[in-house]
Design a protein around this motif. Structure first.
Motif, short mmCIF file in Angstrom:
data_model
loop_
_atom_site.label_atom_id
_atom_site.label_comp_id
_atom_site.label_asym_id
_atom_site.label_seq_id
_atom_site.Cartn_x
_atom_site.Cartn_y
_atom_site.Cartn_z
N GLY A 120 42.28 23.19 15.45
CA GLY A 120 40.94 23.53 14.41
C GLY A 120 42.26 23.70 13.49
N ASN A 121 41.53 24.13 12.15
CA ASN A 121 41.22 25.17 11.18
C ASN A 121 40.01 24.61 10.17
N LEU A 122 39.75 25.74 8.86
CA LEU A 122 38.54 25.90 8.57
C LEU A 122 38.53 25.36 7.30
N ARG A 123 39.30 24.27 6.74
CA ARG A 123 39.28 23.56 5.74
C ARG A 123 38.83 22.07 6.09
N ASP A 124 39.73 21.51 7.30
CA ASP A 124 39.31 20.32 8.20
C ASP A 124 37.81 20.56 8.56
N LEU A 125 37.31 21.44 8.92
CA LEU A 125 36.11 21.59 9.32
C LEU A 125 34.97 21.58 8.18
N PHE A 126 35.10 22.44 7.10
CA PHE A 126 34.22 22.49 6.07
C PHE A 126 34.31 21.01 5.68
N ILE A 127 35.15 20.01 5.97
CA ILE A 127 35.77 18.85 5.29
C ILE A 127 34.14 17.92 6.11
N SER A 128 35.05 18.19 7.09
CA SER A 128 34.10 17.47 8.33
C SER A 128 33.04 17.06 7.88
N MET A 129 32.18 18.30 7.80
CA MET A 129 30.17 18.92 7.23
C MET A 129 30.39 18.00 6.48
N GLY A 130 31.76 17.83 5.26
CA GLY A 130 30.97 17.66 3.53
C GLY A 130 31.28 18.59 2.78
N ALA A 131 30.87 20.11 3.35
CA ALA A 131 31.51 21.17 2.85
C ALA A 131 32.28 21.59 2.40
N TYR A 132 33.11 21.08 1.94
CA TYR A 132 33.86 21.79 1.28
C TYR A 132 34.36 21.42 -0.23
N GLN A 133 34.53 22.00 -1.16
CA GLN A 133 34.82 22.04 -2.14
C GLN A 133 35.77 22.49 -2.92
N GLU A 134 37.15 21.99 -3.02
CA GLU A 134 38.38 21.96 -3.67
C GLU A 134 37.89 22.69 -5.28
N TYR A 135 39.45 23.01 -4.99
CA TYR A 135 38.86 24.00 -6.22
C TYR A 135 41.30 23.48 -7.01
N THR A 136 40.59 23.17 -8.33
CA THR A 136 41.84 22.89 -9.14
C THR A 136 42.44 23.37 -9.75
N GLY A 137 41.17 24.61 -10.45
CA GLY A 137 42.08 25.61 -11.73
C GLY A 137 41.02 25.28 -12.40
N ALA A 138 40.08 24.03 -12.55
CA ALA A 138 39.39 23.40 -14.18
C ALA A 138 37.71 24.45 -13.06
N LYS A 139 36.92 24.33 -14.14
CA LYS A 139 36.07 25.39 -13.46
C LYS A 139 35.15 24.28 -12.26
N ALA A 140 35.17 25.07 -11.42
CA ALA A 140 34.17 24.18 -10.43
C ALA A 140 32.81 24.07 -11.08
N PRO A 141 31.61 22.38 -10.39
CA PRO A 141 30.87 22.14 -10.70
C PRO A 141 29.47 23.52 -9.87
#
Length: 222
Positions: A120-141
């Motif tokens: 397991g890894n942290l990113r996949d864990l939070f994605i599976s919970m619908g709790a991951y916020q990707e950061y693309t360099g733009a202002k985050a919501p």
């Protein structure tokens, strides 16, 4: 003796009567709506207060580990291993577990940030919970909040302590200045972009899951 005049009964205007009744209904509806809204606001405020308290507890536990060095007995407690692996994700896992909000049931240690191993890894864990916020360099919501798990593109992780304008403050395991042993230490970055942030996990999902009552075990079918 003069005759007494009978009092003349004034006929009530039907239009006024209907208007008064309508106004009463409207007032009743407004009161009911405000009562419902007030209850919802109180519930929301209560939930936010609870989460604030729990996030503070995460930070309290994390800061209490400041200074523990790479290779120490304490770090081996984080990893549960006798060798010396990369341990930033293990540190985050240990903090969450000892705050009362393990990242997952059973084996609470999540060994990797966003790739491999099969455990397991942290990113996949939070994605599976619908709790991951990707950061693309733009202002985050929504900016990362204190207690959130921050993920860096260099396969590193830590716990957010605060955002001050654009500046990001964290506490991280397996981190330190060049030429010195890695340790648990607070770190400040000028911005999310400068830090190389790839995203973060919202710990509300972990907190709410930990707060749920355990489901009763299924009874054997006759």
């Amino acid at each position: 003796m003069p005759k007494q005049k009978k009092p003349i009964k004034k006929k009530r205007n039907l239009f006024l009567f209907v208007t008064e009744q309508s106004n009463k209904v409207r007032i009743g509806m407004v009161v009911a709506v405000f009562a419902v809204l007030g209850t919802a606001i109180l519930r929301t405020s209560s939930a936010q207060t609870n989460y604030t308290s729990q996030r503070f507890n995460i930070l309290r536990v994390a800061h209490g580990e400041t200074g523990h060095l790479d290779g120490s007995a304490r770090v081996r407690e984080y990893t549960g291993r006798s060798d010396n692996p990369e341990w930033c994700a293990y540190f985050v896992s240990w903090v969450m577990k000892n705050s009362g909000y393990p990242l997952r049931d059973g084996d609470w240690r999540v060994p990797a940030v966003y790739r491999g191993p099969q455990s397991g890894n942290l990113r996949d864990l939070f994605i599976s919970m619908g709790a991951y916020q990707e950061y693309t360099g733009a202002k985050a919501p929504v900016a990362p909040q204190p207690g959130d798990v921050i993920l860096f593109s260099r396969s590193h992780t830590g716990i957010v302590t605060k955002m001050n304008g654009a500046e990001l403050y964290t506490i991280e395991g397996n981190s330190g200045a060049a030429g010195k042993p890695n340790r648990v230490t607070p770190v400040t970055y000028p911005s999310l972009s400068a830090a190389g942030v790839m995203g973060w996990g919202n710990v509300d999902a972990i907190i709410s899951r930990a707060a749920e009552p355990a489901s009763p075990s299924k009874q054997p079918q006759p």
